[in-house]
Design an enzyme around this catalytic site. Sequence first.
Site, PDB file in Angstrom:
ATOM      1  N   ARG A 117     -10.759  59.350  -9.704  1.00 46.67           N
ATOM      2  CA  ARG A 117     -11.597  59.125 -10.885  1.00 46.67           C
ATOM      3  C   ARG A 117     -13.045  59.506 -10.613  1.00 46.67           C
ATOM      4  NH1 ARG A 117      -9.474  54.841 -14.659  1.00 46.67           N
ATOM      5  NH2 ARG A 117     -11.637  54.226 -14.961  1.00 46.67           N
ATOM      6  N   PRO A 123      -7.461  60.997 -14.715  1.00 47.61           N
ATOM      7  CA  PRO A 123      -7.298  59.822 -15.581  1.00 47.61           C
ATOM      8  C   PRO A 123      -6.323  58.808 -14.983  1.00 47.61           C
ATOM      9  CG  PRO A 123      -5.948  61.609 -16.400  1.00 47.61           C
ATOM     10  CD  PRO A 123      -6.697  62.156 -15.213  1.00 47.61           C
ATOM     11  N   LYS A 124      -6.673  58.242 -13.834  1.00 44.11           N
ATOM     12  CA  LYS A 124      -5.758  57.399 -13.073  1.00 44.11           C
ATOM     13  C   LYS A 124      -5.901  55.928 -13.459  1.00 44.11           C
ATOM     14  CE  LYS A 124      -5.966  60.457  -9.004  1.00 44.11           C
ATOM     15  NZ  LYS A 124      -4.588  60.750  -8.661  1.00 44.11           N
ATOM     16  N   LYS A 125      -4.742  55.252 -13.574  1.00 46.49           N
ATOM     17  CA  LYS A 125      -4.703  53.807 -13.790  1.00 46.49           C
ATOM     18  C   LYS A 125      -3.690  53.197 -12.836  1.00 46.49           C
ATOM     19  CE  LYS A 125      -5.140  51.912 -17.790  1.00 46.49           C
ATOM     20  NZ  LYS A 125      -4.884  51.427 -19.178  1.00 46.49           N
TER      21      LYS A 125
END
Length: 253
Positions: A117, A123-125
């Site tokens: 990020r 767009p990492k979660k």
Amino acid sequence: MSCSHSNIYERNGRIPFGMPVRQGNPAYTEAPNKFFGREYFIITYETCPDAIQKCLPPGLKAPEPIVKYEFMRMPNTSGFGSFHESGQVIPVIYDGGPGNYVHSMFLDCHPPIAGGREIWGFPKKLAAPKIEYDGDTLLGTLDYGNVRVATGTMGLKFNQIDTRTIVTSLSEPNFLVKSIPGVDGRPAICQLVRYYMTNISVDWAFDGPVALDIFSHAMAPVNELPIKKILGGIHFVANLTLPYGDVLIDYLE
């Protein structure tokens, strides 16, 4: 005891930027990051054209309403450790050439989330993706908390395929939107970023009968790119390197 501001930032003669700002306690290492034995399970499907258009940032176009849903296992990665990942990638055109826009990513490990990020804008979660072998079936799953978000299955190593086309695909440019607010909540960084994977080799590759189910979830809305038709799937192992990227468009200028 004296204290110098330069001592806070310098390490081995270099100046690393990132959080937390402490010597010997980085959340991640510096690029390039090397991936060894990176396992991919990719299912390609057709979605709704309107849904694709809503996802793409200015500067990118999708020639077809196609999505690649990915499950990945990274068992041996420099600076990022061992982790699983899952998400959606959209084949796009930028400046007349092909590439891939990374739309969503879900991981089970902090260093690649933080580094991805902060450096590139991935767009990492945090979630719980997984690849495993279930008898004669390759199984990919994504759980967000206690809820199953995606399930992919494929016949395990049914048909061996040529690895050269996969190397070509992995060599294409990849695009991200790096969007970071300032301390007042207003946009501080908003950029279209490009990166290339390098030092690519593919150990083996297979295809086979494939299926994918994706489900609605408020915090992991992969179903906003709904499945109209499954087009195929591939399973392969690759070795590659992730270097730094470059900024193509600054949306705040």
